[in-house]
Design an enzyme around this catalytic site. Structure first.
Site, PDB file in Angstrom:
ATOM      1  N   HIS A 211       0.908  -1.032   0.055  1.00  0.00           N
ATOM      2  CA  HIS A 211      -0.099  -0.063  -0.021  1.00  0.00           C
ATOM      3  C   HIS A 211       1.321   1.528  -0.442  1.00  0.00           C
ATOM      4  CE1 HIS A 211      -0.210  -0.950   4.375  1.00  0.00           C
ATOM      5  NE2 HIS A 211       0.314   0.175   4.697  1.00  0.00           N
ATOM      6  N   ASP A 241       0.593  -7.972  -0.088  1.00  0.00           N
ATOM      7  CA  ASP A 241       0.654  -6.375   0.533  1.00  0.00           C
ATOM      8  C   ASP A 241       2.143  -5.881   0.915  1.00  0.00           C
ATOM      9  OD1 ASP A 241       0.481  -3.927   1.506  1.00  0.00           O
ATOM     10  OD2 ASP A 241      -0.195  -4.256   2.916  1.00  0.00           O
ATOM     11  N   GLY A 322       2.304   4.609  11.815  1.00  0.00           N
ATOM     12  CA  GLY A 322       3.809   5.529  12.008  1.00  0.00           C
ATOM     13  C   GLY A 322       4.750   4.032  11.541  1.00  0.00           C
ATOM     14  N   SER A 324       4.111   0.662   9.557  1.00  0.00           N
ATOM     15  CA  SER A 324       3.263  -0.116   8.034  1.00  0.00           C
ATOM     16  C   SER A 324       4.818   0.142   7.368  1.00  0.00           C
ATOM     17  CB  SER A 324       2.452   0.983   7.581  1.00  0.00           C
ATOM     18  OG  SER A 324       2.045   0.166   6.622  1.00  0.00           O
ATOM     19  N   SER A 340       1.655  -4.687   7.715  1.00  0.00           N
ATOM     20  CA  SER A 340       0.916  -4.126   6.926  1.00  0.00           C
ATOM     21  C   SER A 340      -0.443  -3.971   7.370  1.00  0.00           C
ATOM     22  CB  SER A 340       0.284  -6.196   6.061  1.00  0.00           C
ATOM     23  OG  SER A 340      -1.008  -5.758   5.088  1.00  0.00           O
TER      24      SER A 340
END
Length: 495
Positions: A211, A241, A322, A324, A340
């Site tokens: 993402h 992801d 923060g 990810s 993820s």
């Protein structure tokens, strides 16, 4: 971004289930005869990092009788679920060093239950994964699932049967863990760097969350700085992801490490499979280090924004916006996952989900550091890569001088019919490095030493860490572990 070498201290974790950092490999043992001539079936102690790989090997042996596995951290043993009453199958697992447990639900039955959930209860704010400890599907609904939606997911779970699936409520809300702040930046979003890699064409790069990769094509290590890396491949929703970014400067030194802050690093030896019960550590720019355990595999997450991601690792490791895109790893250097999303925070806890690194690497054709096979470090003057056939095999060669995971081939991981290092085809080169020191590899300050030789320098024809190759320290430097944020609302997926 600076690419000069700055010495960093290697960190040794203590407490929280973490163990001293050391290179570790586990093999699928052959049966050992006892004094009475019977095969040895005493459960063997294995490291947490090795548990996933051992389980995969046993699963391949047992076929349809295999019904999942988990790691008993207290006893340091791998527990294998077996369906049916085939004594031969049970003996195979025991001879491999596992504890065998008979269960009702096969892997096929649990997979079918997951498909039913997908067809009948794909609701934003829900997630499910296989829990081999209970031999069930664990379904979780976050606080947004109420009214008719709750009734729908609850009735679907009940239809599967109480011995197949169970449901629980999460106090938080499932979402990609995104927020504003400083880390690596692109298009108004920020994300954490996961693991540095070598791309399929030998260029330096890194993995991060998918993402993040769909949010922007170019990434910088400063909010207002020039781009330092460009996304080459990104997958978000559906099959995973994860994203692969290539450094714009081909001279960037790829360092197979995790920067934990305060000038400390953890060497990453190789990618490893996750195992339920395995103790893991996460690094993120918001909360720093956090540890916990793997609680489920093959998780499906229905994020509240409508994005559905399959094949994730579920854990109880806390995380916050923060964090990810950051790395999930083991204390002895196994790369496990990429952050993820999830729910909760590091005050109350919650559920978190991670993209398996092994799946991401396979999809994008990259390798951790100088090679994903890992354990051949330290082959002194052997002139052979990890597991070169009948010659100075790397750590963990199983009865055939084979490198880690190379089945009966006598070749290093991924080496095609050659006593070459991991991924080096027909060349006595170190892992994936062709006729050159690994000067092109690494994020930030750490990297190959002045001699320019990364793990398995080809010039010496040696495997990982071959003596006299001059392999330097490795550490992810100025890029730092940041996180994904969506610039505008702080909690989306970077769109």
């Amino acid at each position: 971004m600076s690419h000069k070498r700055i010495p960093k201290r290697k960190i040794v974790f203590a407490g929280g289930g973490a163990v001293a950092i050391a290179a570790a490999a586990i093999l699928l043992p052959n049966a050992n005869a006892s004094q009475g001539g019977e095969p040895e079936t005493t459960p063997k102690k294995v490291t947490a990092a090795a548990a996933g790989d051992l389980a995969s090997q046993i699963a391949a042996q047992l076929g349809d009788a295999f019904a999942g596995s988990y790691y008993d951290s207290a006893k340091q043993q791998i527990v294998i679920n077996v369906v049916g009453d085939n004594n031969k199958v049970e003996l195979q697992a025991k001879q491999a060093g596992a504890v065998v447990r008979n269960v009702k639900n096969s892997s096929a039955q649990l997979k079918a239950a997951s498909q039913t959930l997908k067809a009948q209860a794909t609701i934003p704010g829900t997630a499910w994964s296989v829990d081999p400890k209970t031999n069930q599907i664990q379904v979780t609904a976050d606080r947004t699932v109420t009214g008719a939606k709750w009734n729908q997911i609850e009735s679907t779970v009940k239809s599967l049967g109480s011995d197949v699936a169970r449901i629980k409520r999460s106090a938080g809300e499932f979402k990609p863990l995104a927020a504003g702040g400083d880390a690596i930046f692109g298009g108004g979003a920020r994300c954490s760097l996961g693991f540095n890699v070598v791309t399929a064409d030998g260029a330096p790069g890194f993995l991060t969350a998918g993402h993040c990769g769909v949010a922007a094509a170019e990434w910088s290590d400063d909010e207002n700085g020039q781009p330092v890396a460009t996304i080459q491949d990104a997958t978000f929703a559906g099959g995973g992801d994860f994203a692969l970014a290539a450094y714009d400067d081909p001279a960037t030194e790829v360092a197979s490490t995790v920067d934990t802050g305060d000038g400390q690093i953890v060497d990453i030896a190789a990618a490893a499979e996750a195992a339920v019960g395995q103790e893991v550590i996460r690094m993120g720019s918001t909360t720093g280090l956090a540890d916990g355990a793997v609680t489920g595999l093959d998780a499906t997450v229905n994020y509240g924004n409508g994005d559905i991601v399959n094949g994730l690792i579920q854990t109880d490791v806390c995380a916050e916006p923060g964090d990810s895109g950051g790395p999930l790893f083991t204390a002895d250097g196994g790369a496990i996952g990429l952050t993820s999303g999830g729910s909760g925070d590091c005050t109350v806890g919650g559920e978190t989900f991670f993209q398996p690194v092994t799946t991401a690497l396979e999809a994008v054709g990259a390798q951790i550091g100088a090679g994903d096979g890992g354990a051949g470090d330290g082959a002194a003057d052997a002139g052979a890569g990890d597991g070169a056939a009948d010659a100075g095999a790397g750590d963990g060669a199983a009865d055939a001088g084979a490198g880690d995971g190379a089945a009966d081939a006598g070749a290093g991981d991924g080496a095609a019919d050659a006593g070459a290092g991991d991924g080096a085809a027909d060349a006595g080169a170190g892992d994936g490095v062709a006729d050159a020191g690994a000067a092109n590899a690494g994020a930030g300050d750490e990297g190959a030493a002045a001699a320019g030789a990364g793990d398995g320098a080809a010039a010496a024809g040696a495997g990982d860490g071959a003596a006299d190759a001059g392999a330097g320290d490795a550490g992810a430097g100025d890029v730092g572990n940041g996180d994904q944020g969506n610039g505008d609302n702080g909690n989306g997926n970077g769109h």
